[in-house]
Scaffold this active site. Structure first.
Site, PDB file in Angstrom:
ATOM      1  N   LYS A 193      14.711  -0.666   8.917  1.00 27.54           N
ATOM      2  CA  LYS A 193      13.677  -1.685   8.765  1.00 27.54           C
ATOM      3  C   LYS A 193      14.262  -3.003   9.234  1.00 27.54           C
ATOM      4  O   LYS A 193      15.302  -3.443   8.722  1.00 27.54           O
ATOM      5  CB  LYS A 193      13.218  -1.770   7.303  1.00 27.54           C
ATOM      6  CG  LYS A 193      12.027  -2.709   7.073  1.00 27.54           C
ATOM      7  CD  LYS A 193      11.491  -2.567   5.654  1.00 27.54           C
ATOM      8  CE  LYS A 193      10.248  -3.419   5.444  1.00 27.54           C
ATOM      9  NZ  LYS A 193       9.624  -3.180   4.114  1.00 27.54           N
ATOM     10  N   SER A 222       7.127  -4.281   8.273  1.00 26.99           N
ATOM     11  CA  SER A 222       6.975  -5.213   7.144  1.00 26.99           C
ATOM     12  C   SER A 222       5.506  -5.618   7.075  1.00 26.99           C
ATOM     13  O   SER A 222       5.002  -6.256   8.005  1.00 26.99           O
ATOM     14  CB  SER A 222       7.845  -6.454   7.354  1.00 26.99           C
ATOM     15  OG  SER A 222       9.189  -6.110   7.606  1.00 26.99           O
ATOM     16  N   GLY A 223       4.809  -5.242   6.003  1.00 25.61           N
ATOM     17  CA  GLY A 223       3.388  -5.551   5.930  1.00 25.61           C
ATOM     18  C   GLY A 223       2.610  -4.757   6.959  1.00 25.61           C
ATOM     19  O   GLY A 223       2.991  -3.653   7.351  1.00 25.61           O
ATOM     20  N   LYS A 248       4.020   1.822   1.971  1.00 32.37           N
ATOM     21  CA  LYS A 248       4.750   2.230   3.175  1.00 32.37           C
ATOM     22  C   LYS A 248       6.157   2.708   2.850  1.00 32.37           C
ATOM     23  O   LYS A 248       6.617   3.719   3.393  1.00 32.37           O
ATOM     24  CB  LYS A 248       4.845   1.079   4.176  1.00 32.37           C
ATOM     25  CG  LYS A 248       3.560   0.677   4.845  1.00 32.37           C
ATOM     26  CD  LYS A 248       3.800  -0.292   5.983  1.00 32.37           C
ATOM     27  CE  LYS A 248       4.689  -1.449   5.628  1.00 32.37           C
ATOM     28  NZ  LYS A 248       4.169  -2.286   4.531  1.00 32.37           N
ATOM     29  N   ILE A 268       0.827  -1.213   0.000  1.00 26.73           N
ATOM     30  CA  ILE A 268       0.000   0.000   0.000  1.00 26.73           C
ATOM     31  C   ILE A 268       0.860   1.261   0.000  1.00 26.73           C
ATOM     32  O   ILE A 268       0.329   2.366   0.062  1.00 26.73           O
ATOM     33  CB  ILE A 268      -1.020   0.021   1.165  1.00 26.73           C
ATOM     34  CG1 ILE A 268      -0.377  -0.302   2.501  1.00 26.73           C
ATOM     35  CG2 ILE A 268      -2.169  -0.912   0.893  1.00 26.73           C
ATOM     36  CD1 ILE A 268       0.253   0.856   3.158  1.00 26.73           C
ATOM     37  N   TYR A 275       7.353   3.886   0.021  1.00 22.71           N
ATOM     38  CA  TYR A 275       7.260   5.157  -0.711  1.00 22.71           C
ATOM     39  C   TYR A 275       7.031   6.315   0.254  1.00 22.71           C
ATOM     40  O   TYR A 275       7.717   7.345   0.201  1.00 22.71           O
ATOM     41  CB  TYR A 275       6.119   5.047  -1.732  1.00 22.71           C
ATOM     42  CG  TYR A 275       5.791   6.327  -2.468  1.00 22.71           C
ATOM     43  CD1 TYR A 275       6.762   7.059  -3.146  1.00 22.71           C
ATOM     44  CD2 TYR A 275       4.472   6.792  -2.500  1.00 22.71           C
ATOM     45  CE1 TYR A 275       6.438   8.222  -3.829  1.00 22.71           C
ATOM     46  CE2 TYR A 275       4.141   7.948  -3.183  1.00 22.71           C
ATOM     47  CZ  TYR A 275       5.125   8.657  -3.844  1.00 22.71           C
ATOM     48  OH  TYR A 275       4.802   9.810  -4.517  1.00 22.71           O
TER      49      TYR A 275
END
Length: 228
Positions: free
Chosen positions: A38, A119-120, A16, A14, A18
């Protein structure tokens, strides 16, 4: 020691990374010392020498212009495009919380602000075998405030509200919402913005359209105030 902000989402793909890149870019261009972190990223390509390219980290580095090394941005990089806990199991490299703690604190000691991307979605497991590690564990361990990234289109009200309610139940503080893939003056997306604000009590901090190189309505000063 840095101030930090966690970027979560209503799901995967969706935007994230970016949005995280634009957040880093905004602070960097204002003259602030900002870094990206991350804990684990999957679905990465290999270089000609066989080593894995941390794709999300590379994107953030290139769009933001920061000089931070790729190696410091992510301790666990996987090839398989599946949830990190499964990629780790397939590739025989399980996530260890002590490694995350060490590498995260190293970045925090070297920079004033750190954008931490999940992540996700927030329930995504990073490890699920004899040890369980989730994104919520990381947010809680490091006392991270969060911003929720959501697609502006159809179905987003449900995803936003469910994520908000889950994080509220788990005592994971949310600072606001950022819409991605927003179309200005689209009646449904304007209504999605309004309804998400009313049903969560959170502000939609910025509505980002496809291809935007900056964060609308979210200047560096306002953004920096979200970090703790």
């Amino acid at each position: 020691m840095s101030k930090n902000l966690f970027i979560t989402g209503t799901g995967t793909e969706i935007g994230k990374t970016y949005i995280a890149g634009l957040l880093v870019k905004t602070l960097h261009e204002s003259g602030l010392d900002v870094a990206y972190y991350k804990a684990a990223m999957s679905g990465n390509d290999r270089r000609s020498d066989g080593t894995l390219i941390p794709g999300d980290a590379l994107f953030v580095k290139e769009i933001s212009g920061i000089s931070q090394s790729l190696a410091s941005m992510c301790p666990y990089v996987y090839e398989h495009a599946v949830s990190p806990h499964l990629a780790a199991r397939i590739e025989g490299q399980p996530v260890r919380m002590e490694v995350i703690e060490q590498t995260f604190h190293e970045v925090c000691h070297e920079h004033d602000y750190v954008v931490v991307e999940g992540s996700g979605g927030i329930t995504c497991p990073l490890r699920y075998d004899e040890e369980h590690i989730s994104l919520a564990d990381i947010v809680r361990r490091f006392n991270l405030p969060s911003v929720l990234v959501a697609d502006a289109g159809l179905g987003t009200i449900n995803g936003v509200v469910l994520t908000y309610e889950y994080m509220k139940q788990k005592n994971l503080p949310l600072k606001g919402i950022i819409f991605n893939n927003f179309h200005p003056h689209a009646v449904m997306e304007e209504d999605n913005r309004l309804m998400c604000e009313k049903l969560t009590g959170l502000d939609v901090l910025s509505c980002v359209s496809h291809g935007d190189k900056n964060l609308p309505s979210l200047p560096a000063e306002k953004l920096a105030a979200l970090f703790c």
